[in-house]
Design a protein around this motif. Sequence first.
Motif, PDB file in Angstrom:
ATOM      1  N   GLN A 152      -0.396  12.298  -5.832  1.00  0.00           N
ATOM      2  CA  GLN A 152       0.348  11.048  -4.975  1.00  0.00           C
ATOM      3  C   GLN A 152       1.837  11.561  -5.179  1.00  0.00           C
ATOM      4  O   GLN A 152       2.512  11.180  -4.358  1.00  0.00           O
ATOM      5  CB  GLN A 152       0.192   9.249  -5.209  1.00  0.00           C
TER       6      GLN A 152
ATOM      7  N   ARG B 141       0.474  -1.695   0.013  1.00  0.00           N
ATOM      8  CA  ARG B 141       0.211   0.059  -0.414  1.00  0.00           C
ATOM      9  C   ARG B 141       1.051   1.271  -0.194  1.00  0.00           C
ATOM     10  O   ARG B 141      -0.007   1.665  -0.922  1.00  0.00           O
ATOM     11  CB  ARG B 141      -1.140  -0.308   1.377  1.00  0.00           C
TER      12      ARG B 141
ATOM     13  N   PHE C 161      -6.839   5.458 -15.652  1.00  0.00           N
ATOM     14  CA  PHE C 161      -7.545   4.389 -16.802  1.00  0.00           C
ATOM     15  C   PHE C 161      -8.310   4.841 -17.515  1.00  0.00           C
ATOM     16  O   PHE C 161      -7.959   6.154 -18.276  1.00  0.00           O
ATOM     17  CB  PHE C 161      -8.279   3.844 -15.610  1.00  0.00           C
TER      18      PHE C 161
ATOM     19  N   GLU D 130     -10.641  -0.744  -8.300  1.00  0.00           N
ATOM     20  CA  GLU D 130      -9.267  -0.361  -8.742  1.00  0.00           C
ATOM     21  C   GLU D 130      -7.783   0.742  -8.104  1.00  0.00           C
ATOM     22  O   GLU D 130      -6.848   0.890  -8.351  1.00  0.00           O
ATOM     23  CB  GLU D 130      -9.632  -0.854  -9.989  1.00  0.00           C
ATOM     24  N   ALA D 131      -9.065   2.342  -9.062  1.00  0.00           N
ATOM     25  CA  ALA D 131      -8.340   3.445  -8.280  1.00  0.00           C
ATOM     26  C   ALA D 131      -7.773   3.160  -7.456  1.00  0.00           C
ATOM     27  O   ALA D 131      -6.739   4.231  -7.004  1.00  0.00           O
ATOM     28  CB  ALA D 131      -9.056   4.581  -8.793  1.00  0.00           C
ATOM     29  N   MET D 132      -8.561   3.143  -6.167  1.00  0.00           N
ATOM     30  CA  MET D 132      -8.338   3.443  -4.918  1.00  0.00           C
ATOM     31  C   MET D 132      -7.276   2.561  -4.861  1.00  0.00           C
ATOM     32  O   MET D 132      -6.605   3.207  -3.731  1.00  0.00           O
ATOM     33  CB  MET D 132      -9.538   3.440  -3.524  1.00  0.00           C
ATOM     34  N   ARG D 133      -7.265   1.519  -5.047  1.00  0.00           N
ATOM     35  CA  ARG D 133      -6.134   0.516  -4.597  1.00  0.00           C
ATOM     36  C   ARG D 133      -5.020   1.024  -5.628  1.00  0.00           C
ATOM     37  O   ARG D 133      -4.127   1.067  -4.664  1.00  0.00           O
ATOM     38  CB  ARG D 133      -6.458  -1.118  -5.244  1.00  0.00           C
ATOM     39  N   SER D 134      -5.117   1.070  -6.516  1.00  0.00           N
ATOM     40  CA  SER D 134      -3.451   2.037  -6.968  1.00  0.00           C
ATOM     41  C   SER D 134      -3.088   3.398  -6.103  1.00  0.00           C
ATOM     42  O   SER D 134      -1.453   3.392  -6.577  1.00  0.00           O
ATOM     43  CB  SER D 134      -3.972   2.086  -8.566  1.00  0.00           C
ATOM     44  N   VAL D 135      -4.119   3.873  -6.044  1.00  0.00           N
ATOM     45  CA  VAL D 135      -3.669   5.888  -4.560  1.00  0.00           C
ATOM     46  C   VAL D 135      -2.379   4.914  -3.500  1.00  0.00           C
ATOM     47  O   VAL D 135      -2.287   5.415  -2.773  1.00  0.00           O
ATOM     48  CB  VAL D 135      -4.109   6.301  -4.879  1.00  0.00           C
ATOM     49  N   GLY D 136      -2.999   3.530  -2.927  1.00  0.00           N
ATOM     50  CA  GLY D 136      -1.952   3.124  -2.298  1.00  0.00           C
ATOM     51  C   GLY D 136      -3.546   3.214  -0.771  1.00  0.00           C
ATOM     52  O   GLY D 136      -2.700   3.242   0.601  1.00  0.00           O
ATOM     53  N   ALA D 137      -4.629   3.282  -0.795  1.00  0.00           N
ATOM     54  CA  ALA D 137      -5.470   3.445  -0.229  1.00  0.00           C
ATOM     55  C   ALA D 137      -5.811   2.885   0.812  1.00  0.00           C
ATOM     56  O   ALA D 137      -5.748   1.407   0.237  1.00  0.00           O
ATOM     57  CB  ALA D 137      -7.009   4.228  -0.758  1.00  0.00           C
TER      58      ALA D 137
ATOM     59  N   GLN E 113     -13.571   1.820  -9.871  1.00  0.00           N
ATOM     60  CA  GLN E 113     -13.393   3.259  -8.582  1.00  0.00           C
ATOM     61  C   GLN E 113     -12.941   2.369  -7.662  1.00  0.00           C
ATOM     62  O   GLN E 113     -12.100   3.068  -7.168  1.00  0.00           O
ATOM     63  CB  GLN E 113     -14.773   3.470  -7.834  1.00  0.00           C
TER      64      GLN E 113
ATOM     65  N   TYR F 274     -14.878   5.857  -0.038  1.00  0.00           N
ATOM     66  CA  TYR F 274     -15.065   6.429  -1.442  1.00  0.00           C
ATOM     67  C   TYR F 274     -15.805   5.690  -2.495  1.00  0.00           C
ATOM     68  O   TYR F 274     -15.926   6.566  -3.607  1.00  0.00           O
ATOM     69  CB  TYR F 274     -13.306   7.146  -1.141  1.00  0.00           C
ATOM     70  N   ALA F 275     -14.395   4.233  -3.170  1.00  0.00           N
ATOM     71  CA  ALA F 275     -15.114   4.192  -3.998  1.00  0.00           C
ATOM     72  C   ALA F 275     -16.196   2.910  -3.597  1.00  0.00           C
ATOM     73  O   ALA F 275     -17.274   2.987  -4.960  1.00  0.00           O
ATOM     74  CB  ALA F 275     -14.132   2.938  -4.799  1.00  0.00           C
TER      75      ALA F 275
END
Lengths: 257, 263
Positions: free
Chosen positions: A162, A75, A85, B170-177, B168, B185-186
């Motif tokens: 980020q 994470r 995306f 996936e996007a939150m996972r990709s920012v490290g949430a 959505q 959020y998602a």
Amino acid sequence: MLEIKNLVKRYGKGAPVLKDLNLSVEGEQLMSIIGSSGAGKSTLLRCVNRLVEPTSGSITLNGTDFTTLGPKELRRARRRVGMVFQSFNLVDRLSVMENVQSGRLGYISTWAAVTRRYPAEDIERAFELMERVGIAQYADKRADELSGGERQRVGVVRALMQRPEILLADEPTASLDPKTSEQIMSLLRDLARELNLPVIINIHNVTEAKEYSDRIVGMRYGRIIFDDKPAALDAAQMDEIYAGTPSEDRQEMGAIA
Amino acid sequence: MTTQTVWRKPPFIKSPAVRWVFYIAVAAYVIGTIATLPIDWERTAQGLTRAQRIFSGAFPPSFERSGLLISGFMESLKIAILATTLGMILSVPLAFMAARNISPKPVYLLGRGTFILARSFHPVIVAIIFVKAVGFGPLAGALTLTVYSIGFVAKLLAERIEEIDFGQVEAMRSVGASFFSTMVYAILPQIMPRLVGLGIYQLDSNLRASAVVGIVGAGGIGATLANAFGRYDYDFALAITMVIVGAILISEAVSGMIRKRMT
């Protein structure tokens, strides 16, 4: 610097989608990956931040090996990789500002995230970036009220929030009309230069890829078969990238069947 | 060779023999059932005059003991609001547990199992159990309707979560949430309209059901109604029924208005 070594990805028991792939991306450059559907472009990009779990091999970003990280370290590491995306993946029912700030979710506390108490410097940076890409006036609008091009700009700003060390864009212009598509491509190129940020773009439009990239990588059936400056990409190589199954893989597939 | 000009929709059961046997069997069963049902027409005729007596006794409705009526109704309203609030609070985590796309298998099964259990009994049966457990009164009613709410809301909410746009997440996972931030959020914004809609509907439904469970002793206006019948106060019973219908109509209209504004 991103260094991918001997990367293999296999879904289930089928033939691998990525076959022993090696790639390194240095410093500020905009690199495009081209190839027909099913070549493994998207899988490759998603292996980098482990949205897709690689089967074997290593992926190292500025000294951190991503493939060996535990859930919590992963994470933290993902904060360093921005992603844009094809379908934008914005939270439609939240405001543009909330979407932009969601790029900081890896940094701020869950409580701050839930109560929307974003740090002052994050808000400042958000307005700077939104100003830069021309969406600052939409800060309080709901994300689904924006047009496609505007929404992708929100997606880009979210990723830049980020403060990433690398930006991955998975077909960022495939849902946009040709004009908007060019605007987003030139925006990505300019941002890459302004922020000294390496950018990897999966793209179907070869003309755009040649126009905007510093380097083009051509993939076919899980292998890199072209890797050079855009000028070096000629018709013969294009044919090869977009041709049918290469002979070596044909035998492999025959053996499976 | 000529092109085919006649086309019929393929029948639901392909073989004509099986189809006709099936139709005849169903018809025979329905006729047989009606013929053998123990309906005593004489008693029915007597009952009709009794019904007439009840209805004539009910007119005109009596609002004399309106104090009792109002306190019964307010109790029902409190039961409904309490049960809805409690039910919604418990339903949200349960729905997240029971959504196949975000929960690991054991958690998913636990979540599903919980609301399948909550759904498997009619509120009246649950009410009888709670009346035995915690005694007569509104607490039994509130607990019953909480269980009823969970069975309904958690199931529909879990199904909504399974339909979300996973990009959505996936996007939150990709920012490290974190997992919790990702949910807030998602997922939450995507299910919010359904959540509010279900809450309003459930309040409506609980108000209705509170009248029913009151009859078996779980408090509220249902208890008042049961008492009125027990004492042959048919005019008062009619007044209560009219108030219940009125309240349902009002809540129907209000919830319709709120739902229209939501979307």
